[in-house]
Every structure is written in C-alpha cells, then in structure tokens.
Write a protein that holds these residues in place. Structure first.
Motif, mmCIF file in Angstrom:
data_model
loop_
_atom_site.group_PDB
_atom_site.id
_atom_site.type_symbol
_atom_site.label_atom_id
_atom_site.label_comp_id
_atom_site.label_asym_id
_atom_site.label_seq_id
_atom_site.Cartn_x
_atom_site.Cartn_y
_atom_site.Cartn_z
ATOM 1 N N ALA A 84 0.803 -1.218 0.000
ATOM 2 C CA ALA A 84 0.000 0.000 0.000
ATOM 3 C C ALA A 84 0.838 1.273 0.000
ATOM 4 C CB ALA A 84 -0.899 0.002 1.232
ATOM 5 N N GLN A 85 0.185 2.348 -0.289
ATOM 6 C CA GLN A 85 0.798 3.661 -0.064
ATOM 7 C C GLN A 85 -0.194 4.535 0.689
ATOM 8 O OE1 GLN A 85 1.256 6.345 -3.358
ATOM 9 N NE2 GLN A 85 0.282 4.851 -4.698
ATOM 10 N N ARG A 86 0.368 5.486 1.405
ATOM 11 C CA ARG A 86 -0.478 6.305 2.266
ATOM 12 C C ARG A 86 -0.925 7.569 1.538
ATOM 13 N NH1 ARG A 86 0.170 7.547 8.633
ATOM 14 N NH2 ARG A 86 -1.079 9.426 8.620
ATOM 15 N N VAL A 87 -2.184 7.920 1.747
ATOM 16 C CA VAL A 87 -2.715 9.152 1.172
ATOM 17 C C VAL A 87 -3.208 10.023 2.333
ATOM 18 C CG1 VAL A 87 -4.345 10.145 -0.483
ATOM 19 C CG2 VAL A 87 -3.505 7.818 -0.826
ATOM 20 N N ASP A 88 -2.689 11.228 2.415
ATOM 21 C CA ASP A 88 -3.083 12.134 3.505
ATOM 22 C C ASP A 88 -3.815 13.352 2.939
ATOM 23 O OD1 ASP A 88 -1.983 10.802 5.837
ATOM 24 O OD2 ASP A 88 -0.049 11.147 4.878
ATOM 25 N N ASP A 89 -4.336 14.163 3.839
ATOM 26 C CA ASP A 89 -5.016 15.412 3.471
ATOM 27 C C ASP A 89 -6.141 15.195 2.461
ATOM 28 O OD1 ASP A 89 -3.148 16.750 5.095
ATOM 29 O OD2 ASP A 89 -1.702 16.753 3.429
ATOM 30 N N LEU A 90 -6.902 14.151 2.675
ATOM 31 C CA LEU A 90 -8.039 13.895 1.773
ATOM 32 C C LEU A 90 -9.061 15.011 1.953
ATOM 33 C CD1 LEU A 90 -8.456 10.073 2.455
ATOM 34 C CD2 LEU A 90 -7.913 11.107 0.233
ATOM 35 N N PRO A 91 -9.486 15.662 0.874
ATOM 36 C CA PRO A 91 -10.474 16.724 1.037
ATOM 37 C C PRO A 91 -11.833 16.141 1.434
ATOM 38 C CG PRO A 91 -9.940 16.376 -1.294
ATOM 39 C CD PRO A 91 -9.067 15.455 -0.510
ATOM 40 N N LEU A 92 -12.510 16.788 2.350
ATOM 41 C CA LEU A 92 -13.783 16.244 2.847
ATOM 42 C C LEU A 92 -14.811 16.120 1.733
ATOM 43 C CD1 LEU A 92 -14.278 17.915 6.342
ATOM 44 C CD2 LEU A 92 -13.147 15.778 5.705
ATOM 45 N N GLY A 93 -14.751 17.031 0.774
ATOM 46 C CA GLY A 93 -15.748 17.044 -0.303
ATOM 47 C C GLY A 93 -15.548 15.933 -1.323
ATOM 48 N N ASP A 94 -14.311 15.460 -1.509
ATOM 49 C CA ASP A 94 -14.061 14.410 -2.505
ATOM 50 C C ASP A 94 -12.891 13.546 -2.073
ATOM 51 O OD1 ASP A 94 -13.737 12.763 -4.670
ATOM 52 O OD2 ASP A 94 -12.675 14.279 -5.871
ATOM 53 N N ARG A 95 -13.240 12.477 -1.367
ATOM 54 C CA ARG A 95 -12.167 11.553 -0.972
ATOM 55 C C ARG A 95 -11.931 10.516 -2.066
ATOM 56 N NH1 ARG A 95 -15.300 11.924 3.788
ATOM 57 N NH2 ARG A 95 -14.197 12.729 5.608
ATOM 58 N N VAL A 96 -12.977 10.224 -2.835
ATOM 59 C CA VAL A 96 -12.919 9.108 -3.772
ATOM 60 C C VAL A 96 -11.829 9.293 -4.828
ATOM 61 C CG1 VAL A 96 -14.219 7.975 -5.642
ATOM 62 C CG2 VAL A 96 -15.298 8.376 -3.417
ATOM 63 N N ASN A 97 -11.811 10.457 -5.484
ATOM 64 C CA ASN A 97 -10.856 10.625 -6.592
ATOM 65 C C ASN A 97 -9.396 10.571 -6.159
ATOM 66 O OD1 ASN A 97 -12.291 10.748 -9.200
ATOM 67 N ND2 ASN A 97 -13.496 12.266 -8.073
ATOM 68 N N PRO A 98 -8.996 11.280 -5.098
ATOM 69 C CA PRO A 98 -7.592 11.153 -4.682
ATOM 70 C C PRO A 98 -7.217 9.721 -4.290
ATOM 71 C CG PRO A 98 -8.720 12.866 -3.402
ATOM 72 C CD PRO A 98 -9.727 12.295 -4.326
ATOM 73 N N LEU A 99 -8.160 8.997 -3.674
ATOM 74 C CA LEU A 99 -7.863 7.610 -3.282
ATOM 75 C C LEU A 99 -7.629 6.747 -4.523
ATOM 76 C CD1 LEU A 99 -10.461 7.099 -0.395
ATOM 77 C CD2 LEU A 99 -7.968 7.048 -0.180
ATOM 78 N N LEU A 100 -8.492 6.920 -5.511
ATOM 79 C CA LEU A 100 -8.361 6.089 -6.719
ATOM 80 C C LEU A 100 -7.186 6.533 -7.582
ATOM 81 C CD1 LEU A 100 -12.019 5.273 -7.730
ATOM 82 C CD2 LEU A 100 -10.426 4.045 -6.269
#
Ligand SMILES: C[S@@+](CC[C@H](N)C(=O)[O-])C[C@H]1O[C@@H](n2cnc3c(N)ncnc32)[C@H](O)[C@@H]1O
Length: 351
Positions: A72-88
């Motif tokens: 895995a890799q870590r993703v931080d600072d996910l925007p509350l309005g759109d978590r889906v796109n940065p994760l994918l």
C-alpha cells in the motif's frame, strides 16, 4: 508502492512486526516496521524493493500474527468534499476484482466504520466508471482502502490467493445455538483457516473418530459432532448433557496428558490450559506414536516473548517428528477468536 500493511489483533503489534521483519529478512528484503501499540496493524516500509514483490514472495499462511496483508501507499489530506478521486488516483491503472473499505479492529477506529460504509458505494461506482472494477474476478487483486482518520488512508492491493478471504481479516461466524461454549467458534474458525473446502470434505468424514483433550463443557466436541464424528471427550469437568445424550460422545474423566486411545483415531483436538511447550510435546507424541493423524490445538501464550514461545513450540514439534522420521505439516495462526493464544494445526503427510 513502498509499504506492506498487516492487520493483527490489538496488543500483538510487536509480535506481528517481529514476524514480518524476520520473514522479509529471510527473503533478503531490508526494511523497518512502524507499529503503535494497540493500533491493530503494522506498517513494514521497504528500503529498496517493491512492496508488491515482497507481498508475492511472503506466504500469508505462514504468518502467525497476520490477519490480513496488502502492499500500500499512504494518502493524507483527503479533502472532505471528494475523498474518492484522490484515493483512486493513488491506485494507478490497476484492474481490481473487489473493493474493501476498512479500518482497524480497535475501539478507537470504530467511529470510522460509518465513513467506510458511506464511501464504499461511491468508490465502487467510480472504479466501475473508470473501467477498473471487475467484481467476482478472483484472479485480480483486491483493493483495500484502510482509513486511519477521516482524512488519511492506506490504499493498497492484496492477492486473493495469498491473503485472508475475510473483510478486515475477520470471519463473521455466528455463535451456533446449541453449542455449549463460545470456544466452539475457535475450532470452527480453525477448520476454515487451516483446511480449504475440499480438504474439509476429505479429512472430516462422517464416522471418523476424534479425541478432544480438555473438552468440557464441549464447544469443540460440538463442532466435531456437527460434522458427524464420534468423539471421546477427555476432561474432569462437566460436559454438556445434550452432547453426552447424542450417542456419539463418550466422556473419560482422565488426565489429558496420560490418556491414550485404545485404537488410533483420525483426529485429536486439544484446548487444555497448560504451558505451551508441554502441549507441543504432547501433540508431537500423539503423531509420532501414531495415535492420531492430525490435530488442532490451542497454545495459551505467556505475557512476554509470545512470538518466541510459538517458535520454541514449533522447534519442539519439529525435533520430535523429524526424529521419528515423519513428514508433516505444521501451521500456527492467531485466529480472530483467539485472545492471548494461538491455534496450531499439525498433520502427517501421507507418503
Ligand atoms: C478452555 S477449557 C476447554 C473449552 C472447550 N474446548 C470448549 O470448547 O468448551 C479448558 C479445559 O481443559 C481442562 N483441562 C485442563 N487441564 C487438563 C488435563 N490435564 N486433563 C484434562 N483436562 C484438562 C479443564 O478442565 C477445562 O475444562
């Protein structure tokens, strides 16, 4: 991807980290673990190699304290309005066969479960829109999104044939009405963990004979009876009356360390509360003497040096069975239903 994420029982991060480190070192892969006590997961960071390569070379079944593992890799600072796109976006172009949105198995992480439930459908929909989700394709990797906080997650992939088949690495087994103790779920889970469906059918046949050492009140015996085995239940304590009335269970009020079956049996199971090394010697002796062909047993671990204790028990069994010239399979797993303990499976390999 630079890290492996391994789930474990909260409180066993040290054991899980030591074990992963040892397995990686044996494969010549250098890295370091980060593990917070009580967090129920371990992060193994690789210095050079690719985590996905290490994942393929590790055998999940060999890891005693791992409930699940993925690269895995870590993703931080996910925007509350759109978590889906940065994760994918972090996932890249990989095609996946399944999506699990997870969190740690701790009380603190429980409040993240609502977020996991909420995000799973839009994640699936967006993956599908991108043409990257092929549900039901067991040959494709599984996507794990493992939330640490509402704004941070690990995004990674597991191999379905080299990982736990259960969401969060936890089998959802229902306590069967009629079973005399909660321990019954331990043997149920052990049989699901150590044997696949074909092996269960072949190795647990109606009419087979089993001995249950430390059987009372009968949760493990109950599992064997459900599978139509005949059981000798060895314990001084009281056994469940319905089991005794079933006609296929005989109780022997004897010491489990001294009891010997008059004729060899197919299975022996053992849940006696005793020193792990003493149990390990007993298991090896039963196989070496030909009293049974396979056994499932529980080792109650001491408070300290728990990983070393299991390794010590494995050595005891290895020494005794090698001396007897026997080929065997030995595996240990800390099951979800195990607490300060691990469960072992030992079986003679027929020549
Ligand atoms: C954890 S309980 C077993 C629970 C059982 N597996 C179940 O599912 O209901 C442990 C049992 O081991 C028994 N025991 C401990 N030492 C023993 C010994 N030396 N011989 C026989 N039974 C023993 C105890 O009497 C106790 O009933």
């Amino acid at each position: 991807m630079g890290s492996l994420i391994i789930y474990c029982r909260a409180g066993f991060e040290g054991e899980c980290a030591a074990e992963v480190q040892a397995h990686a070192a044996a494969l010549g892969v250098a890295g370091y673990c980060r593990a917070t006590a009580g967090s129920a997961y371990v992060e193994f960071n690789l210095y050079e190699e690719d985590a996905a390569d290490l994942l393929r070379r590790l055998n999940f079944a060999d890891l005693i304290f791992a409930r699940q593992m993925f690269a895995a890799q870590r993703v931080d600072d996910l925007p509350l309005g759109d978590r889906v796109n940065p994760l994918l976006d972090a996932l890249g172009e990989t095609q996946v066969g399944e999506v699990w949105v997870e969190t740690a198995d701790t009380n603190e992480a429980k409040e993240l479960q609502a977020l996991c439930r909420k995000l799973a459908p839009p994640l699936r929909a967006e993956l599908q829109r991108r043409g990257r989700l092929h549900e039901g394709r067991g040959d494709l990797p599984r996507l794990h999104v493992f939330f640490l906080t509402t704004a941070s997650a690990w995004v990674g992939l597991s191999e379905p044939d080299n990982s736990s088949p259960w969401y969060m690495g936890i089998p959802r087994l229902k306590f069967p009405s009629g079973a005399p103790s909660r321990s019954t779920l331990k043997l149920d889970e052990a049989l699901l963990t150590f044997l696949d469906a074909k092996e269960r059918e072949k190795r647990l046949r109606p009419g087979m004979h089993a001995v249950d050492l430390g059987a009372a009140p009968g949760g493990w015996t109950w599992q064997l009876v459900q599978r139509h085995l005949r059981v000798v239940a060895v314990d001084n304590g009281p056994m469940d009356q319905a089991l005794l009335d079933s006609g296929v269970v005989e109780q022997r009020r004897e010491d489990g360390f001294r009891y010997r079956p008059p004729k060899p049996v197919d299975w022996m199971v053992c849940d006696m509360v005793e020193q792990p090394a003493r149990i390990a010697r007993l298991m090896a002796d039963w196989l070496a003497q030909g009293w049974c062909r396979e056994c499932i047993f529980n080792l109650k671990l001491p408070m300290k040096k728990r990983y070393q204790e299991v390794q010590h028990c494995a050595q005891i069994i290895e020494q005794r069975l090698s001396k007897a010239g026997l080929r065997y399979t030995l595996r240990f797993k800390q099951l979800y239903h195990d607490r300060e303990e691990v469960t072992g499976y030992l079986s003679i390999v027929e020549r």
